[in-house]
Design a protein around this motif. Structure first.
Motif, mmCIF file in Angstrom:
data_model
loop_
_atom_site.group_PDB
_atom_site.id
_atom_site.type_symbol
_atom_site.label_atom_id
_atom_site.label_comp_id
_atom_site.label_asym_id
_atom_site.label_seq_id
_atom_site.Cartn_x
_atom_site.Cartn_y
_atom_site.Cartn_z
ATOM 1 N N LEU A 1 -0.127 -11.127 -19.301
ATOM 2 C CA LEU A 1 0.373 -10.056 -18.891
ATOM 3 C C LEU A 1 1.513 -9.962 -19.546
ATOM 4 C CD1 LEU A 1 -0.787 -7.688 -17.229
ATOM 5 C CD2 LEU A 1 0.593 -9.100 -15.049
ATOM 6 N N TYR A 2 2.493 -11.009 -19.344
ATOM 7 C CA TYR A 2 4.184 -10.564 -20.387
ATOM 8 C C TYR A 2 4.155 -10.435 -21.598
ATOM 9 C CZ TYR A 2 7.452 -12.394 -16.123
ATOM 10 O OH TYR A 2 7.785 -12.325 -15.346
ATOM 11 N N LYS A 3 2.972 -11.186 -22.027
ATOM 12 C CA LYS A 3 2.596 -10.767 -23.060
ATOM 13 C C LYS A 3 2.266 -9.405 -23.908
ATOM 14 C CE LYS A 3 -0.077 -12.809 -27.698
ATOM 15 N NZ LYS A 3 -0.781 -14.187 -27.718
ATOM 16 N N ALA A 4 1.395 -8.999 -23.156
ATOM 17 C CA ALA A 4 0.593 -7.651 -23.507
ATOM 18 C C ALA A 4 1.279 -6.613 -23.061
ATOM 19 C CB ALA A 4 -0.902 -7.479 -23.005
ATOM 20 N N LEU A 5 2.373 -7.018 -22.484
ATOM 21 C CA LEU A 5 3.033 -6.061 -21.919
ATOM 22 C C LEU A 5 4.083 -6.305 -22.512
ATOM 23 C CD1 LEU A 5 1.886 -5.236 -18.347
ATOM 24 C CD2 LEU A 5 1.432 -3.914 -20.225
ATOM 25 N N ARG A 6 4.837 -7.088 -23.422
ATOM 26 C CA ARG A 6 6.457 -6.616 -23.766
ATOM 27 C C ARG A 6 6.526 -5.358 -24.637
ATOM 28 N NH1 ARG A 6 3.315 -10.659 -27.091
ATOM 29 N NH2 ARG A 6 3.173 -10.270 -29.066
ATOM 30 N N PRO A 7 7.507 -5.029 -25.020
ATOM 31 C CA PRO A 7 7.825 -3.872 -26.024
ATOM 32 C C PRO A 7 7.389 -4.290 -27.403
ATOM 33 C CG PRO A 7 9.762 -4.182 -24.677
ATOM 34 C CD PRO A 7 8.441 -5.360 -24.309
ATOM 35 N N LYS B 1 7.039 -5.609 -13.050
ATOM 36 C CA LYS B 1 8.699 -7.058 -13.153
ATOM 37 C C LYS B 1 8.716 -6.109 -11.648
ATOM 38 C CE LYS B 1 12.896 -8.162 -14.370
ATOM 39 N NZ LYS B 1 13.448 -8.104 -15.750
ATOM 40 N N ALA B 2 8.976 -4.809 -11.824
ATOM 41 C CA ALA B 2 9.572 -4.095 -10.599
ATOM 42 C C ALA B 2 8.874 -4.495 -9.635
ATOM 43 C CB ALA B 2 9.817 -2.722 -10.508
ATOM 44 N N ARG B 3 7.414 -4.505 -9.030
ATOM 45 C CA ARG B 3 6.660 -4.489 -7.707
ATOM 46 C C ARG B 3 6.386 -6.629 -7.816
ATOM 47 N NH1 ARG B 3 2.142 -0.610 -8.025
ATOM 48 N NH2 ARG B 3 3.550 1.408 -7.739
ATOM 49 N N GLY B 4 6.731 -7.328 -9.084
ATOM 50 C CA GLY B 4 6.483 -8.815 -9.196
ATOM 51 C C GLY B 4 5.197 -9.165 -9.936
ATOM 52 N N ASN C 1 -2.197 -11.249 -10.201
ATOM 53 C CA ASN C 1 -3.189 -11.475 -9.666
ATOM 54 C C ASN C 1 -4.289 -10.265 -9.176
ATOM 55 O OD1 ASN C 1 -2.401 -14.313 -9.334
ATOM 56 N ND2 ASN C 1 -1.501 -13.494 -7.084
ATOM 57 N N ALA C 2 -3.717 -9.201 -9.112
ATOM 58 C CA ALA C 2 -4.669 -7.672 -8.563
ATOM 59 C C ALA C 2 -5.597 -7.358 -9.651
ATOM 60 C CB ALA C 2 -3.896 -6.629 -8.611
ATOM 61 N N ALA D 1 -4.633 -2.268 -11.389
ATOM 62 C CA ALA D 1 -3.273 -2.875 -10.009
ATOM 63 C C ALA D 1 -1.912 -2.354 -9.498
ATOM 64 C CB ALA D 1 -2.911 -4.298 -10.776
ATOM 65 N N LEU D 2 -1.471 -1.479 -10.279
ATOM 66 C CA LEU D 2 -0.276 -0.571 -10.131
ATOM 67 C C LEU D 2 -0.668 0.118 -8.995
ATOM 68 C CD1 LEU D 2 1.616 -1.104 -13.379
ATOM 69 C CD2 LEU D 2 2.002 -2.618 -11.537
ATOM 70 N N GLY D 3 -1.275 1.088 -9.074
ATOM 71 C CA GLY D 3 -2.265 2.156 -7.725
ATOM 72 C C GLY D 3 -1.393 3.130 -8.671
#
Length: 101
Positions: free
Chosen positions: A69-75, A51-54, A60-61, A90-92
Motif C-alpha cells: 500500500l505504501y508503494k502503490a500510494l507514494r507520489p 496515513k491520516a486514518r492509519g 487491513n480493510a 476502505a476509506l469510505g
C-alpha cells in the motif's frame, strides 16, 4: 534597516496527512486533486488520507499488504485501478463521474 535571515532548514516538513482532520477535509482534498486530473497525484492523495486514518487499518480493510500500500500510494506511482478502488472502499469514499460543463 537590516533584514533578519530566515533559516528554512529549521522548519518542520509539511505533512498533508496532518491537515486532514475530518471527513469534510478529506472530501475537499479529493475534489481538488480530481479536478487537477493527475492520476499520480490521486494515488499520493489517497496515500495521505490513508496515513491520516492509519495505514495499517486501511491495509487491513482493503486487503492489501501495508508495504504494498505504501508503494502503490507514494507520489508519482501509477497503481492499478483495482488498487484505487479497494483503497477508496476502505476509506469510505467513492469516485463519481459528472458531465463536464
Amino acid at each position: 534597516m537590516t533584514q533578519a535571515k530566515f533559516n528554512t532548514s529549521t522548519m518542520p516538513e509539511f505533512d498533508m496527512a496532518q491537515q486532514l482532520r475530518d471527513e469534510a477535509d478529506i472530501v475537499e482534498y479529493l475534489r481538488q486533486v480530481l479536478a487537477d486530473g493527475d492520476g499520480a497525484e490521486l494515488a499520493a492523495a489517497l496515500g495521505h488520507i490513508a496515513k491520516a486514518r492509519g495505514m495499517t487499518e486501511i491495509a487491513n480493510a482493503s486487503g492489501i499488504r501495508r508495504e504494498a500500500l505504501y508503494k502503490a500510494l507514494r507520489p508519482h506511482s501509477q497503481p492499478r485501478f483495482e488498487t484505487i478502488q479497494r483503497v477508496c472502499k476502505a476509506l469510505g469514499v467513492q469516485l463519481t463521474v459528472e458531465q463536464s460543463q
